[in-house]
Scaffold this motif. Structure first.
Motif, PDB file in Angstrom:
ATOM      1  N   SER A  53       7.277  -1.174  11.675  1.00 38.54           N
ATOM      2  CA  SER A  53       5.823  -1.117  11.718  1.00 38.54           C
ATOM      3  C   SER A  53       5.449   0.354  11.645  1.00 38.54           C
ATOM      4  O   SER A  53       6.219   1.209  12.085  1.00 38.54           O
ATOM      5  CB  SER A  53       5.311  -1.755  13.014  1.00 38.54           C
ATOM      6  OG  SER A  53       3.926  -2.016  12.908  1.00 38.54           O
ATOM      7  N   PHE A  54       4.285   0.637  11.074  1.00 39.37           N
ATOM      8  CA  PHE A  54       3.889   2.042  10.978  1.00 39.37           C
ATOM      9  C   PHE A  54       2.384   2.156  11.045  1.00 39.37           C
ATOM     10  O   PHE A  54       1.649   1.217  10.732  1.00 39.37           O
ATOM     11  CB  PHE A  54       4.435   2.679   9.689  1.00 39.37           C
ATOM     12  CG  PHE A  54       4.164   1.890   8.450  1.00 39.37           C
ATOM     13  CD1 PHE A  54       2.948   1.979   7.793  1.00 39.37           C
ATOM     14  CD2 PHE A  54       5.127   1.024   7.946  1.00 39.37           C
ATOM     15  CE1 PHE A  54       2.703   1.241   6.650  1.00 39.37           C
ATOM     16  CE2 PHE A  54       4.880   0.270   6.802  1.00 39.37           C
ATOM     17  CZ  PHE A  54       3.663   0.380   6.158  1.00 39.37           C
ATOM     18  N   THR A  55       1.945   3.326  11.473  1.00 41.17           N
ATOM     19  CA  THR A  55       0.514   3.604  11.537  1.00 41.17           C
ATOM     20  C   THR A  55       0.316   5.103  11.595  1.00 41.17           C
ATOM     21  O   THR A  55       1.265   5.862  11.824  1.00 41.17           O
ATOM     22  CB  THR A  55      -0.133   2.915  12.753  1.00 41.17           C
ATOM     23  OG1 THR A  55      -1.557   3.039  12.648  1.00 41.17           O
ATOM     24  CG2 THR A  55       0.318   3.529  14.071  1.00 41.17           C
ATOM     25  N   THR A  56      -0.939   5.523  11.415  1.00 45.32           N
ATOM     26  CA  THR A  56      -1.224   6.942  11.522  1.00 45.32           C
ATOM     27  C   THR A  56      -1.023   7.389  12.978  1.00 45.32           C
ATOM     28  O   THR A  56      -1.201   6.605  13.917  1.00 45.32           O
ATOM     29  CB  THR A  56      -2.656   7.235  11.008  1.00 45.32           C
ATOM     30  OG1 THR A  56      -2.816   8.626  10.844  1.00 45.32           O
ATOM     31  CG2 THR A  56      -3.710   6.708  11.958  1.00 45.32           C
ATOM     32  N   VAL A  57      -0.634   8.642  13.165  1.00 46.95           N
ATOM     33  CA  VAL A  57      -0.220   9.145  14.481  1.00 46.95           C
ATOM     34  C   VAL A  57      -1.243   8.832  15.581  1.00 46.95           C
ATOM     35  O   VAL A  57      -0.883   8.445  16.685  1.00 46.95           O
ATOM     36  CB  VAL A  57       0.019  10.671  14.406  1.00 46.95           C
ATOM     37  CG1 VAL A  57       0.304  11.250  15.780  1.00 46.95           C
ATOM     38  CG2 VAL A  57       1.143  10.991  13.437  1.00 46.95           C
ATOM     39  N   ALA A  58      -2.545   8.967  15.268  1.00 47.06           N
ATOM     40  CA  ALA A  58      -3.585   8.849  16.299  1.00 47.06           C
ATOM     41  C   ALA A  58      -3.945   7.411  16.672  1.00 47.06           C
ATOM     42  O   ALA A  58      -4.727   7.195  17.599  1.00 47.06           O
ATOM     43  CB  ALA A  58      -4.852   9.574  15.825  1.00 47.06           C
TER      44      ALA A  58
ATOM     45  N   GLY B 140       8.546  -4.224  21.829  1.00 50.19           N
ATOM     46  CA  GLY B 140       9.938  -3.785  21.914  1.00 50.19           C
ATOM     47  C   GLY B 140      10.414  -2.893  20.787  1.00 50.19           C
ATOM     48  O   GLY B 140      11.618  -2.627  20.665  1.00 50.19           O
ATOM     49  N   MET B 141       9.499  -2.395  19.961  1.00 49.81           N
ATOM     50  CA  MET B 141       9.921  -1.529  18.860  1.00 49.81           C
ATOM     51  C   MET B 141      10.106  -0.099  19.369  1.00 49.81           C
ATOM     52  O   MET B 141       9.478   0.298  20.350  1.00 49.81           O
ATOM     53  CB  MET B 141       8.875  -1.557  17.736  1.00 49.81           C
ATOM     54  CG  MET B 141       8.582  -2.954  17.250  1.00 49.81           C
ATOM     55  SD  MET B 141       7.536  -2.980  15.776  1.00 49.81           S
ATOM     56  CE  MET B 141       8.786  -3.201  14.507  1.00 49.81           C
ATOM     57  N   THR B 142      10.944   0.658  18.685  1.00 47.38           N
ATOM     58  CA  THR B 142      11.182   2.033  19.127  1.00 47.38           C
ATOM     59  C   THR B 142      10.837   3.029  18.025  1.00 47.38           C
ATOM     60  O   THR B 142      10.925   2.716  16.831  1.00 47.38           O
ATOM     61  CB  THR B 142      12.645   2.237  19.569  1.00 47.38           C
ATOM     62  OG1 THR B 142      13.497   1.831  18.498  1.00 47.38           O
ATOM     63  CG2 THR B 142      12.971   1.433  20.810  1.00 47.38           C
ATOM     64  N   HIS B 143      10.459   4.222  18.468  1.00 45.82           N
ATOM     65  CA  HIS B 143       9.993   5.272  17.569  1.00 45.82           C
ATOM     66  C   HIS B 143      10.944   6.460  17.623  1.00 45.82           C
ATOM     67  O   HIS B 143      11.196   6.997  18.698  1.00 45.82           O
ATOM     68  CB  HIS B 143       8.583   5.708  18.018  1.00 45.82           C
ATOM     69  CG  HIS B 143       8.108   6.960  17.354  1.00 45.82           C
ATOM     70  ND1 HIS B 143       7.562   8.008  18.075  1.00 45.82           N
ATOM     71  CD2 HIS B 143       8.111   7.343  16.062  1.00 45.82           C
ATOM     72  CE1 HIS B 143       7.242   8.978  17.230  1.00 45.82           C
ATOM     73  NE2 HIS B 143       7.556   8.597  16.013  1.00 45.82           N
TER      74      HIS B 143
ATOM     75  N   VAL C 253       3.655   7.443  11.905  1.00 44.19           N
ATOM     76  CA  VAL C 253       4.843   7.181  12.734  1.00 44.19           C
ATOM     77  C   VAL C 253       5.437   5.841  12.307  1.00 44.19           C
ATOM     78  O   VAL C 253       4.705   4.919  11.928  1.00 44.19           O
ATOM     79  CB  VAL C 253       4.493   7.125  14.235  1.00 44.19           C
ATOM     80  CG1 VAL C 253       4.251   8.523  14.776  1.00 44.19           C
ATOM     81  CG2 VAL C 253       3.280   6.233  14.491  1.00 44.19           C
ATOM     82  N   LEU C 254       6.757   5.753  12.382  1.00 45.12           N
ATOM     83  CA  LEU C 254       7.470   4.518  12.033  1.00 45.12           C
ATOM     84  C   LEU C 254       8.149   3.985  13.288  1.00 45.12           C
ATOM     85  O   LEU C 254       8.791   4.737  14.021  1.00 45.12           O
ATOM     86  CB  LEU C 254       8.534   4.818  10.972  1.00 45.12           C
ATOM     87  CG  LEU C 254       9.350   3.595  10.528  1.00 45.12           C
ATOM     88  CD1 LEU C 254       8.553   2.770   9.520  1.00 45.12           C
ATOM     89  CD2 LEU C 254      10.681   4.002   9.920  1.00 45.12           C
ATOM     90  N   TYR C 255       7.981   2.703  13.525  1.00 41.78           N
ATOM     91  CA  TYR C 255       8.668   2.030  14.628  1.00 41.78           C
ATOM     92  C   TYR C 255       9.598   0.994  14.025  1.00 41.78           C
ATOM     93  O   TYR C 255       9.290   0.395  12.994  1.00 41.78           O
ATOM     94  CB  TYR C 255       7.660   1.334  15.563  1.00 41.78           C
ATOM     95  CG  TYR C 255       6.933   2.272  16.498  1.00 41.78           C
ATOM     96  CD1 TYR C 255       5.994   3.188  16.008  1.00 41.78           C
ATOM     97  CD2 TYR C 255       7.177   2.255  17.863  1.00 41.78           C
ATOM     98  CE1 TYR C 255       5.322   4.049  16.857  1.00 41.78           C
ATOM     99  CE2 TYR C 255       6.502   3.112  18.728  1.00 41.78           C
ATOM    100  CZ  TYR C 255       5.582   4.007  18.221  1.00 41.78           C
ATOM    101  OH  TYR C 255       4.916   4.855  19.080  1.00 41.78           O
ATOM    102  N   ARG C 256      10.740   0.779  14.683  1.00 41.49           N
ATOM    103  CA  ARG C 256      11.733  -0.175  14.151  1.00 41.49           C
ATOM    104  C   ARG C 256      12.187  -1.126  15.240  1.00 41.49           C
ATOM    105  O   ARG C 256      12.185  -0.775  16.429  1.00 41.49           O
ATOM    106  CB  ARG C 256      12.996   0.571  13.696  1.00 41.49           C
ATOM    107  CG  ARG C 256      12.819   1.581  12.582  1.00 41.49           C
ATOM    108  CD  ARG C 256      14.185   2.224  12.319  1.00 41.49           C
ATOM    109  NE  ARG C 256      14.145   3.303  11.347  1.00 41.49           N
ATOM    110  CZ  ARG C 256      14.463   3.151  10.050  1.00 41.49           C
ATOM    111  NH1 ARG C 256      14.821   1.971   9.573  1.00 41.49           N
ATOM    112  NH2 ARG C 256      14.426   4.179   9.232  1.00 41.49           N
ATOM    113  N   LEU C 257      12.620  -2.315  14.817  1.00 42.06           N
ATOM    114  CA  LEU C 257      13.297  -3.247  15.725  1.00 42.06           C
ATOM    115  C   LEU C 257      14.363  -3.984  14.935  1.00 42.06           C
ATOM    116  O   LEU C 257      14.071  -4.555  13.881  1.00 42.06           O
ATOM    117  CB  LEU C 257      12.295  -4.260  16.313  1.00 42.06           C
ATOM    118  CG  LEU C 257      12.866  -5.237  17.343  1.00 42.06           C
ATOM    119  CD1 LEU C 257      13.380  -4.507  18.586  1.00 42.06           C
ATOM    120  CD2 LEU C 257      11.833  -6.276  17.737  1.00 42.06           C
ATOM    121  N   ARG C 258      15.601  -3.956  15.438  1.00 38.05           N
ATOM    122  CA  ARG C 258      16.683  -4.670  14.757  1.00 38.05           C
ATOM    123  C   ARG C 258      16.835  -6.055  15.378  1.00 38.05           C
ATOM    124  O   ARG C 258      16.554  -6.252  16.560  1.00 38.05           O
ATOM    125  CB  ARG C 258      17.994  -3.883  14.873  1.00 38.05           C
ATOM    126  CG  ARG C 258      17.936  -2.535  14.138  1.00 38.05           C
ATOM    127  CD  ARG C 258      19.319  -2.005  13.807  1.00 38.05           C
ATOM    128  NE  ARG C 258      20.090  -2.923  12.977  1.00 38.05           N
ATOM    129  CZ  ARG C 258      19.963  -3.015  11.642  1.00 38.05           C
ATOM    130  NH1 ARG C 258      19.118  -2.249  10.986  1.00 38.05           N
ATOM    131  NH2 ARG C 258      20.703  -3.884  10.969  1.00 38.05           N
TER     132      ARG C 258
END
Ligand SMILES: CC(C)(COP(=O)(O)OP(=O)(O)OC[C@H]1O[C@@H](n2cnc3c(N)ncnc32)[C@H](O)[C@@H]1OP(=O)(O)O)[C@@H](O)C(=O)NCCC(=O)NCCS
Length: 178
Positions: free
Chosen positions: A128-133, A145-148, A169-174
């Motif tokens: 998942s991703f979004t603008t920093v703010a 539960g995603m991590t950055h 920013v990008l967040y990931r979850l495996r």
């Protein structure tokens, strides 16, 4: 279709257009996008969504509040249409009408979307991703539960250089961590 305690995540219907156009024209909802959308742009977005479902078999579902039957926005999974260091991939995302915020609805629908992605689609990872703010959206990513990792941060290729929304920013979850 996916059902949660309070939501139906379902196919889009003709009568979703009006409430969706209203929320996409709301500056609160579109605060972290380059602009609000005209009705024509909203129609084009719904058409792209339809084409995505036809091509991939999944997409942004229309989110309906079971209690009232109201259309409240979208939640679901999508393949990003741009190239970046983490693509190709599948993202989980959300956009809800402002009157439904802060009730945990995005989080509830996002959790169900992750389950669908891992258990039904068999994905190894969802991002998942979004603008920093965009703290509200980042908070949802954290709650599910995603991590950055700051090393994954990127400049959105469809947002002009120097634009304040460009840095993402990008967040990931495996699957094995879900
Ligand atoms: C992002 C969005 C879907 C969140 O929906 P929601 O149903 O309100 O989300 P939830 O209630 O599940 O969780 C929101 C979290 O953000 C927190 N939050 C809300 N406003 C906040 C703010 N201004 N500052 C910090 N945290 C905030 C809430 O407290 C909650 O966290 P908590 O449960 O730890 O208290 C909704 O705000 C939205 O549609 N925004 C506009 C569209 C958008 O930006 N989409 C994402 C693009 S990547």
């Amino acid at each position: 279709m996916v059902e949660t305690e309070r939501l139906l995540l379902r196919e889009w219907r003709e009568d979703d257009f009006e409430p969706f156009a209203r929320m996409c024209a709301d500056p609160r909802v579109m605060e972290f996008f380059p602009a609000t959308l005209t009705p024509e742009e909203t129609v084009a977005g719904i058409e792209r969504g339809r084409a995505h479902f036809a091509r991939h078999g999944f997409g942004w579902w229309a989110a309906e509040l079971k209690e009232t039957g109201a259309f409240i926005g979208f939640i679901g999974l999508a393949v990003p249409y741009f190239e970046a260091h983490f693509t190709p991939c599948v993202e989980v995302g959300w956009r809800l009408a402002a009157e439904y915020w802060r009730r945990g609805l995005a989080t509830e629908g996002a959790r169900a979307s992750l389950r669908y992605g891992f258990e039904v689609l068999g994905l190894a990872e969802i991002v998942s991703f979004t603008t920093v703010a965009n703290v509200r959206s980042r908070r949802v990513m954290e709650k599910i539960g995603m991590t950055h990792d700051p090393a994954d941060d990127f400049d959105h290729p469809r947002i002009a250089e120097g634009h304040p929304l460009r840095r993402h920013v990008l967040y990931r979850l495996r699957a094995n961590a879900a």
